[in-house]
Design a protein around this motif. Sequence first.
Motif, PDB file in Angstrom:
ATOM      1  N   HIS A 104      14.742  40.023  -7.952  1.00 18.03           N
ATOM      2  CA  HIS A 104      13.603  39.386  -8.633  1.00 18.03           C
ATOM      3  C   HIS A 104      12.642  40.360  -9.387  1.00 18.03           C
ATOM      4  O   HIS A 104      12.073  40.291 -10.366  1.00 18.03           O
ATOM      5  CB  HIS A 104      13.059  38.118  -7.739  1.00 18.03           C
ATOM      6  CG  HIS A 104      13.760  37.059  -7.832  1.00 18.03           C
ATOM      7  ND1 HIS A 104      13.916  36.132  -8.897  1.00 18.03           N
ATOM      8  CD2 HIS A 104      14.479  36.325  -6.830  1.00 18.03           C
ATOM      9  CE1 HIS A 104      14.747  35.179  -8.837  1.00 18.03           C
ATOM     10  NE2 HIS A 104      15.008  35.163  -7.575  1.00 18.03           N
ATOM     11  N   GLU A 107      13.934  42.707 -11.812  1.00 18.34           N
ATOM     12  CA  GLU A 107      14.172  42.100 -13.162  1.00 18.34           C
ATOM     13  C   GLU A 107      12.804  41.779 -13.971  1.00 18.34           C
ATOM     14  O   GLU A 107      12.845  42.054 -15.124  1.00 18.34           O
ATOM     15  CB  GLU A 107      14.767  40.849 -12.982  1.00 18.34           C
ATOM     16  CG  GLU A 107      15.323  40.008 -14.091  1.00 18.34           C
ATOM     17  CD  GLU A 107      15.755  38.729 -14.056  1.00 18.34           C
ATOM     18  OE1 GLU A 107      16.883  38.272 -14.347  1.00 18.34           O
ATOM     19  OE2 GLU A 107      15.141  37.983 -13.131  1.00 18.34           O
ATOM     20  N   ARG A 108      11.862  41.327 -12.985  1.00 20.14           N
ATOM     21  CA  ARG A 108      10.627  40.973 -13.784  1.00 20.14           C
ATOM     22  C   ARG A 108       9.787  42.279 -14.095  1.00 20.14           C
ATOM     23  O   ARG A 108       9.336  42.492 -15.395  1.00 20.14           O
ATOM     24  CB  ARG A 108       9.592  40.320 -12.720  1.00 20.14           C
ATOM     25  CG  ARG A 108       8.291  39.717 -13.432  1.00 20.14           C
ATOM     26  CD  ARG A 108       8.789  38.509 -14.419  1.00 20.14           C
ATOM     27  NE  ARG A 108       7.454  38.289 -15.195  1.00 20.14           N
ATOM     28  CZ  ARG A 108       7.075  39.051 -16.287  1.00 20.14           C
ATOM     29  NH1 ARG A 108       7.564  40.085 -16.840  1.00 20.14           N
ATOM     30  NH2 ARG A 108       6.062  38.463 -16.946  1.00 20.14           N
ATOM     31  N   GLN A 112       8.972  43.016 -18.102  1.00 22.13           N
ATOM     32  CA  GLN A 112       7.519  43.338 -18.559  1.00 22.13           C
ATOM     33  C   GLN A 112       7.541  44.836 -19.137  1.00 22.13           C
ATOM     34  O   GLN A 112       6.792  45.084 -20.384  1.00 22.13           O
ATOM     35  CB  GLN A 112       6.652  43.783 -17.049  1.00 22.13           C
ATOM     36  CG  GLN A 112       5.407  43.808 -17.445  1.00 22.13           C
ATOM     37  CD  GLN A 112       4.473  42.867 -18.502  1.00 22.13           C
ATOM     38  OE1 GLN A 112       4.986  41.833 -18.560  1.00 22.13           O
ATOM     39  NE2 GLN A 112       3.407  43.430 -19.153  1.00 22.13           N
ATOM     40  N   SER A 171       6.792  33.697  -6.034  1.00 23.47           N
ATOM     41  CA  SER A 171       6.807  33.553  -7.479  1.00 23.47           C
ATOM     42  C   SER A 171       5.554  33.696  -8.224  1.00 23.47           C
ATOM     43  O   SER A 171       5.383  33.997  -9.450  1.00 23.47           O
ATOM     44  CB  SER A 171       6.740  31.750  -7.451  1.00 23.47           C
ATOM     45  OG  SER A 171       6.797  31.256  -8.803  1.00 23.47           O
ATOM     46  N   LEU A 174       5.640  37.321  -9.086  1.00 21.86           N
ATOM     47  CA  LEU A 174       6.263  37.692 -10.375  1.00 21.86           C
ATOM     48  C   LEU A 174       5.607  37.257 -11.596  1.00 21.86           C
ATOM     49  O   LEU A 174       5.444  38.089 -12.589  1.00 21.86           O
ATOM     50  CB  LEU A 174       7.516  36.867 -10.308  1.00 21.86           C
ATOM     51  CG  LEU A 174       8.636  37.347  -9.095  1.00 21.86           C
ATOM     52  CD1 LEU A 174       9.760  36.320  -9.127  1.00 21.86           C
ATOM     53  CD2 LEU A 174       9.080  38.659  -9.637  1.00 21.86           C
TER      54      LEU A 174
END
Length: 321
Positions: A104, A107-108, A112, A171, A174
């Motif tokens: 996660h 990927e974020r 970005q 969450s 992220l």
Amino acid sequence: MDSTPHGAAVTAAGFGLKGPRGWAFRNIDFTAGPGSLIAVQGPSGSGRTCLLLALTGRMKSAAGTAEVGGLPLPKKKAAVRSVTALAHVPGVAELDPALTVGEHLRERALLQGRFGGSLRALLRPRQERRAAARALVDTALTAAGLDLETLPKGIRTSVRDLERLEALRLSVALALIGGPRLLAVDDTDLKLSDDERAAAWKMLHGLAVAGTTVLAVCSEPPEGDEDVVLVRTGSRPEATSPEGAPGTPTATPDVPATTDTTDSKGTTGSKDGEAGKGSQGGPSGPEGTGGADGTPADAPATDAHDDEEGAADALAETGRA
């Protein structure tokens, strides 16, 4: 983190959102300065998530006015989306239980770096880009209070193995990687113990103190925090117009509006929007996720059962129904 407030001021006056079956919420009024912690309180089905999505430019409002960082809604929805981020919104911004924490985060950070930075940043050497990405991730994790070393398998821990508070922190982290001026968090206290709820609010309060404006949907606001701007959503009885036309709401004398006091930052709490009324509206899915904007409706129903059905309808295309 930089303690200089860079958050977005948020204001709303008579703000409302309407869909095919009526109002999701309406008559929302509040003012919050940069770096405020805004708690949206109300029962499930009262239009809380619709308000969160509307204030972040993901749904189109139908009444009143609102501004985020000086950007008017709904006219500047795209610009508002660029300065806001969502966390913990089921069906819209949620974690994939099949992925690990590290997947996660990578990927974020990749997204970005590819789409959130400048062209100059993209032209920097790979080593510099990687170092910048690691710094973003580390800063976000620290701000969200997520210590990877405490997880069962560290960064390789699957999301399905996270505790609820850990998943909330991930969450939020992220979302923070994008450096939003307004962070919107849904279901902040859902199924958390008292201690976990207190820890979650401590985290969000810390983000606000550090300068990011935080908008958090909750069942119960934090206790004893005078700096919180409270916005309440809930149902109120419908009334017919003098002409007897159904679906024309008027104020009900024996049901006073709820108005909060001004906090220590000079921001004003909310007057209860008549959210969750009747057969609440069903605007289509949020902007940027394939949904269309809501359209007006005729006479809303008035019983409590329709209140809940309307809220489900309002979020049907976000995957929450």
